[in-house]
Design an enzyme around this catalytic site. Structure first.
Site, PDB file in Angstrom:
ATOM      1  N   PHE A   1       0.812  -1.221   0.000  1.00  0.00           N
ATOM      2  CA  PHE A   1       0.000   0.000   0.000  1.00  0.00           C
ATOM      3  C   PHE A   1       0.845   1.271   0.000  1.00  0.00           C
ATOM      4  CE2 PHE A   1      -2.583  -3.329   1.969  1.00  0.00           C
ATOM      5  CZ  PHE A   1      -3.723  -3.268   1.190  1.00  0.00           C
TER       6      PHE A   1
ATOM      7  N   CYS B   1      -0.630   3.147 -10.643  1.00  0.00           N
ATOM      8  CA  CYS B   1      -1.539   2.285  -9.872  1.00  0.00           C
ATOM      9  C   CYS B   1      -3.019   2.589 -10.082  1.00  0.00           C
ATOM     10  CB  CYS B   1      -1.190   2.368  -8.395  1.00  0.00           C
ATOM     11  SG  CYS B   1       0.415   1.642  -8.049  1.00  0.00           S
TER      12      CYS B   1
HETATM   13  P1  NAD Z   1       8.072  -1.244 -12.014  1.00  0.00           P
HETATM   14  O1  NAD Z   1       7.600  -1.234 -13.409  1.00  0.00           O
HETATM   15  O2  NAD Z   1       8.678  -0.022 -11.414  1.00  0.00           O
HETATM   16  O3  NAD Z   1       9.130  -2.434 -11.817  1.00  0.00           O
HETATM   17  C1  NAD Z   1       8.880  -3.747 -12.204  1.00  0.00           C
HETATM   18  C2  NAD Z   1      10.229  -4.463 -12.316  1.00  0.00           C
HETATM   19  O4  NAD Z   1       9.976  -5.856 -12.573  1.00  0.00           O
HETATM   20  C3  NAD Z   1      11.088  -3.960 -13.485  1.00  0.00           C
HETATM   21  O5  NAD Z   1      12.360  -3.579 -13.000  1.00  0.00           O
HETATM   22  C4  NAD Z   1      11.184  -5.170 -14.416  1.00  0.00           C
HETATM   23  O6  NAD Z   1      12.417  -5.261 -15.115  1.00  0.00           O
HETATM   24  C5  NAD Z   1      11.011  -6.323 -13.429  1.00  0.00           C
HETATM   25  N1  NAD Z   1      10.637  -7.595 -14.041  1.00  0.00           N
HETATM   26  C6  NAD Z   1       9.736  -7.823 -15.032  1.00  0.00           C
HETATM   27  N2  NAD Z   1       9.676  -9.138 -15.311  1.00  0.00           N
HETATM   28  C7  NAD Z   1      10.556  -9.757 -14.478  1.00  0.00           C
HETATM   29  C8  NAD Z   1      10.924 -11.116 -14.265  1.00  0.00           C
HETATM   30  N3  NAD Z   1      10.371 -12.120 -14.962  1.00  0.00           N
HETATM   31  N4  NAD Z   1      11.872 -11.395 -13.319  1.00  0.00           N
HETATM   32  C9  NAD Z   1      12.433 -10.394 -12.604  1.00  0.00           C
HETATM   33  N5  NAD Z   1      12.110  -9.101 -12.740  1.00  0.00           N
HETATM   34  C10 NAD Z   1      11.175  -8.778 -13.668  1.00  0.00           C
HETATM   35  O7  NAD Z   1       6.823  -1.698 -11.150  1.00  0.00           O
HETATM   36  P2  NAD Z   1       6.305  -1.120  -9.729  1.00  0.00           P
HETATM   37  O8  NAD Z   1       5.748   0.226  -9.904  1.00  0.00           O
HETATM   38  O9  NAD Z   1       7.341  -1.389  -8.700  1.00  0.00           O
HETATM   39  O10 NAD Z   1       5.081  -2.110  -9.492  1.00  0.00           O
HETATM   40  C11 NAD Z   1       5.287  -3.470  -9.196  1.00  0.00           C
HETATM   41  C12 NAD Z   1       4.000  -4.028  -8.648  1.00  0.00           C
HETATM   42  O11 NAD Z   1       3.709  -3.411  -7.388  1.00  0.00           O
HETATM   43  C13 NAD Z   1       2.780  -3.774  -9.528  1.00  0.00           C
HETATM   44  O12 NAD Z   1       1.923  -4.877  -9.451  1.00  0.00           O
HETATM   45  C14 NAD Z   1       2.142  -2.564  -8.897  1.00  0.00           C
HETATM   46  O13 NAD Z   1       0.761  -2.472  -9.168  1.00  0.00           O
HETATM   47  C15 NAD Z   1       2.400  -2.824  -7.428  1.00  0.00           C
HETATM   48  N6  NAD Z   1       2.415  -1.619  -6.598  1.00  0.00           N
HETATM   49  C16 NAD Z   1       3.076  -0.514  -7.031  1.00  0.00           C
HETATM   50  C17 NAD Z   1       3.089   0.622  -6.234  1.00  0.00           C
HETATM   51  C18 NAD Z   1       3.770   1.883  -6.706  1.00  0.00           C
HETATM   52  O14 NAD Z   1       3.561   2.916  -6.084  1.00  0.00           O
HETATM   53  N7  NAD Z   1       4.555   1.854  -7.750  1.00  0.00           N
HETATM   54  C19 NAD Z   1       2.435   0.625  -4.973  1.00  0.00           C
HETATM   55  C20 NAD Z   1       1.809  -0.541  -4.560  1.00  0.00           C
HETATM   56  C21 NAD Z   1       1.798  -1.650  -5.381  1.00  0.00           C
END
Ligand code: NAD
Length: 446
Positions: A155, A266
């Site tokens: 969150f 998000c």
């Molecule tokens: P992001 O796009 O910043 O990072 C995702 C990472 O995953 C990238 O570095 C990518 O290279 C890596 N990746 C992709 N496929 C892969 C694999 N097979 N093996 C290893 N690494 C791999 O994403 P984010 O913003 O950190 O979001 C990640 C998740 O967290 C999402 O589901 C998002 O909804 C959730 N989330 C994000 C936030 C936010 O504020 N950004 C907050 C809460 C939840």
């Protein structure tokens, strides 16, 4: 504990660094070799207040490692967190290819019992699908290896992510096996000091909790933007209405600020995803469809005001130049995903105008990715430079450095003393006194 975090983005990097900072041994793994090489050289790929320091501290006391090697990283871990991206497809559905691929890699490499925790935001039922992918890979290898699956949505808010992770309001954990409660209690003990913040539930409810939280917050924003538009039509002032309703304890002041709408990685994708997976079950979430629509329209509504104010006889922006303050989808982050600024810049350019843009943190992201190759965009290194020869200033992100500008200087640098404020940062009476034509959300011009 020995923790592996798979997916080193905003969520994974914060999760890994915070666990490492609290006595765990953490490996953060990503398929992006360049990102991992850079992290190993101390280059942090994102801006998040406080993150750089805890990463550096954790690296120096050997509690945080970065890797691209699934086999070794899995071997050396007890708990595996999945934090890969789950972006939105064009049809609103969640794209599960990254998480499915990470699950396959786990199944190919897992060598002994692990607790696998889905922290990425995933449509309800996905954690069980991930469990099946891992199991089928293990079966294919002819091995008999046990593992458990659980769901632990995140969150955190970008811009305040470290604080949110270190002192969360609650920690939701979906489990289907009570024996894992203890592991989560121990893991999250340092983040649950004042009172027990862990809320255990079944996996499906945990997955839906994440969507319900984001959908509720998005609903508050769209509701307020709808009130803002009604307010303006009727000659009321949404800023006063906000004070009038926010002071009601049942409503509160959070998430009722009128604006050009929500963006980021998000809210837009999660609202679309919940609509999509509900539709698949034969249910139409009418409130959320409206939330989405209001949000989509909000930036267009404000842009239309700008257009009507500056359009030429040919209905274009030829020879018009605008200065833009703020490119990230909100202050405190360099993230521009789904930011209203992208829409504004592209629309202005499409109409034949030009822009000078500035953002304290997102300017490189803009230059290298989101506004790359657009002809007619000047990237500025400070906020005053964007004003030079600009027909108006457009404020799109409420960074603190934009809150109390030197209005005399600002007015003398702009071609016209006109501000379009998409975040209602200033007082319209003051602006009038300062001789500005001040357009904001949900209130008429004075
Ligand atoms: P992001 O796009 O910043 O990072 C995702 C990472 O995953 C990238 O570095 C990518 O290279 C890596 N990746 C992709 N496929 C892969 C694999 N097979 N093996 C290893 N690494 C791999 O994403 P984010 O913003 O950190 O979001 C990640 C998740 O967290 C999402 O589901 C998002 O909804 C959730 N989330 C994000 C936030 C936010 O504020 N950004 C907050 C809460 C939840």
């Amino acid at each position: 504990m020995k923790i592996l975090v798979i997916g080193v983005g905003y969520t994974g990097l914060v999760t890994g660094a915070c666990f490492a900072n609290n006595g765990n041994k953490v490996t953060c793994l990503d398929i992006d070799k360049k990102k991992i090489d850079n992290l190993n050289k101390g280059v942090i790929p994102i801006f998040e207040p406080g993150l750089s320091k805890i990463i550096k501290d954790s690296i120096s006391n050997n509690s945080l490692l970065f890797s691209i090697d699934y086999e070794i990283s899995i071997k050396e871990s007890d708990i595996i967190f999945l934090t890969v991206g789950t972006p939105m497809k064009d049809n609103g559905e969640t794209d599960l290819r990254y998480i499915n691929s990470a699950a396959k890699s786990i199944g190919e490499c897992i060598d002994s019992y692990k607790l696998i925790v889905v922290k990425s935001t995933v449509p309800v039922g996905t954690s069980f699908k991930i469990q099946k992918i891992i199991q089928s890979e293990i079966d294919e290898r002819g091995k008999n290896i046990n593992f458990d699956i659980s769901n632990n949505p995140e969150f955190l808010k970008q811009g305040k992510a470290i604080n949110d992770f270190m002192s969360p309001d609650r920690i939701v954990v979906g489990i289907d096996n009570d024996k894992n409660k203890k592991i989560f209690q121990e893991l999250y003990k340092p983040f649950s000091i004042h009172h027990d913040k862990l809320i255990f539930m079944d996996i499906l409810s945990s997955e839906l909790t994440k969507y319900a939280a984001n959908a509720m917050l998005a609903t508050k924003i769209s509701f307020m933007n709808e009130m803002a538009n009604i307010s303006e039509k009727l000659g009321a002032d949404i800023n006063k209405v906000r004070l009038g309703i926010g002071s009601d304890n049942r409503i509160g002041f959070n998430f009722i600020y009128p604006s050009v709408g929500y963006g980021g990685s998000c809210f837009p994708k999660d609202v679309n995803s919940i609509i999509n997976f509900s539709n698949k079950e034969g249910y139409t979430p009418e409130i959320l469809e409206a939330v989405n629509k209001v949000n989509e329209n909000q930036k267009k509504y404000f842009f239309k005001k700008l257009f009507n104010r500056f359009k030429s006889k040919n209905n274009d922006f030829k020879n018009k130049k605008f200065g833009i303050w703020g490119l990230s989808f909100k202050p405190g982050t360099d993230d521009m995903r789904e930011s209203a600024s992208i829409y504004f810049v592209k629309e202005i350019i499409n109409l034949g105008g030009s822009v000078s843009v500035y953002d304290p943190k997102a300017i490189n992201n803009a230059k290298e990715k989101y506004l790359k190759d657009l002809v007619g965009v000047e990237f500025c290194s400070n906020k005053m430079d964007v004003l030079d020869r600009s027909d108006a200033l457009i404020l799109l992100t409420e960074w603190p450095e934009f809150r109390s500008p030197d209005f005399n200087k600002l007015g003398s640098m702009l071609k016209n003393k006109i501000i379009f404020d998409g975040r209602n940062q200033f007082d319209k009476q003051d602006m009038k006194k300062n001789g500005f034509e001040y357009h904001q959300i949900g209130a008429r011009l004075l």
